[in-house]
Write an enzyme that holds these catalytic residues in place. Sequence first.
Site, short mmCIF file in Angstrom:
data_model
loop_
_atom_site.label_atom_id
_atom_site.label_comp_id
_atom_site.label_asym_id
_atom_site.label_seq_id
_atom_site.Cartn_x
_atom_site.Cartn_y
_atom_site.Cartn_z
CE LYS A 103 -4.29 -1.79 1.96
NZ LYS A 103 -5.41 -1.52 2.88
CG ASP B 137 -8.28 0.80 2.43
OD1 ASP B 137 -9.16 0.02 2.01
OD2 ASP B 137 -7.08 0.50 2.49
#
Length: 269
Positions: free
Chosen positions: A67, A104
């Site tokens: 990420k 997210d």
Amino acid sequence: MTHYAEVIGHPIAHSKSPLIHKFWLTQLGLVGDYRAQDLQPQDLECYFAERAADSDWRGCNITIPHKIAALDFVSDPGDVRSSIGAINTVFRNDAGALVATNTDAGGFYGPIADIPIAGETAVVIGAGGAARAVLFALAQADIGEVVLVARNGLKAAGLLAHFGLKGKVIGLDARLPDAALLVNASPLGMVGQEALEIDLSPLSEHAIVYDLVYAPVETPLLKAARMRDLETVDGLEMLVGQAAIAFELFFGVAPPDDGEDALRALLLT
């Protein structure tokens, strides 16, 4: 050729993203595919170079451990690097560029958007990419204080400062403070990872326990919370929420509004 998207990570066999996206593609009657790609960290640069040349590739979701590292290989016009500092989605824009974003934060906040947490205390476990999205969302929600539970105290303190959050850092073996919200944003408790052993007794009876882990869905943390009759949110809530945002970026249409129960039943099998 068929347009497709992927989820990349290492490991990746546990990912439920292909089930979610294929479910929506079928419901909408769209021709497309969604795949899982196990990718080692050293292969990230080559992966994005190859996908950039493949016009049928519409983008990818990104999970542990890529990420943060993936930011080095895609464009970042929204400056996600400076805000959240981690990405979970890359999509091809109309000009063909591979663009970084993070769904997210929105996926995390959706299930608790109607809960008044402004000015309250939150406990967040973890200091990785998922924790960054959680901290970003909590900062936007005007949380009062964040107690960050992490192994690396210096890194965790840096995250609090980065997001302008009041709070402190404690170790995994420290006693929790009372809090309105506890979030596990770490891999602890996930299949193949260490267990998350934590005492929830300091939390008030009105606290919400939110575990981002979804493999398994019924984690020991959530079981412990339910034994205390605390409100819980499982990892499927965030997973589906962030996937819905990404799906529209990949395929140009929002997921269908109906079918939520059928999708959840599919994910639980």
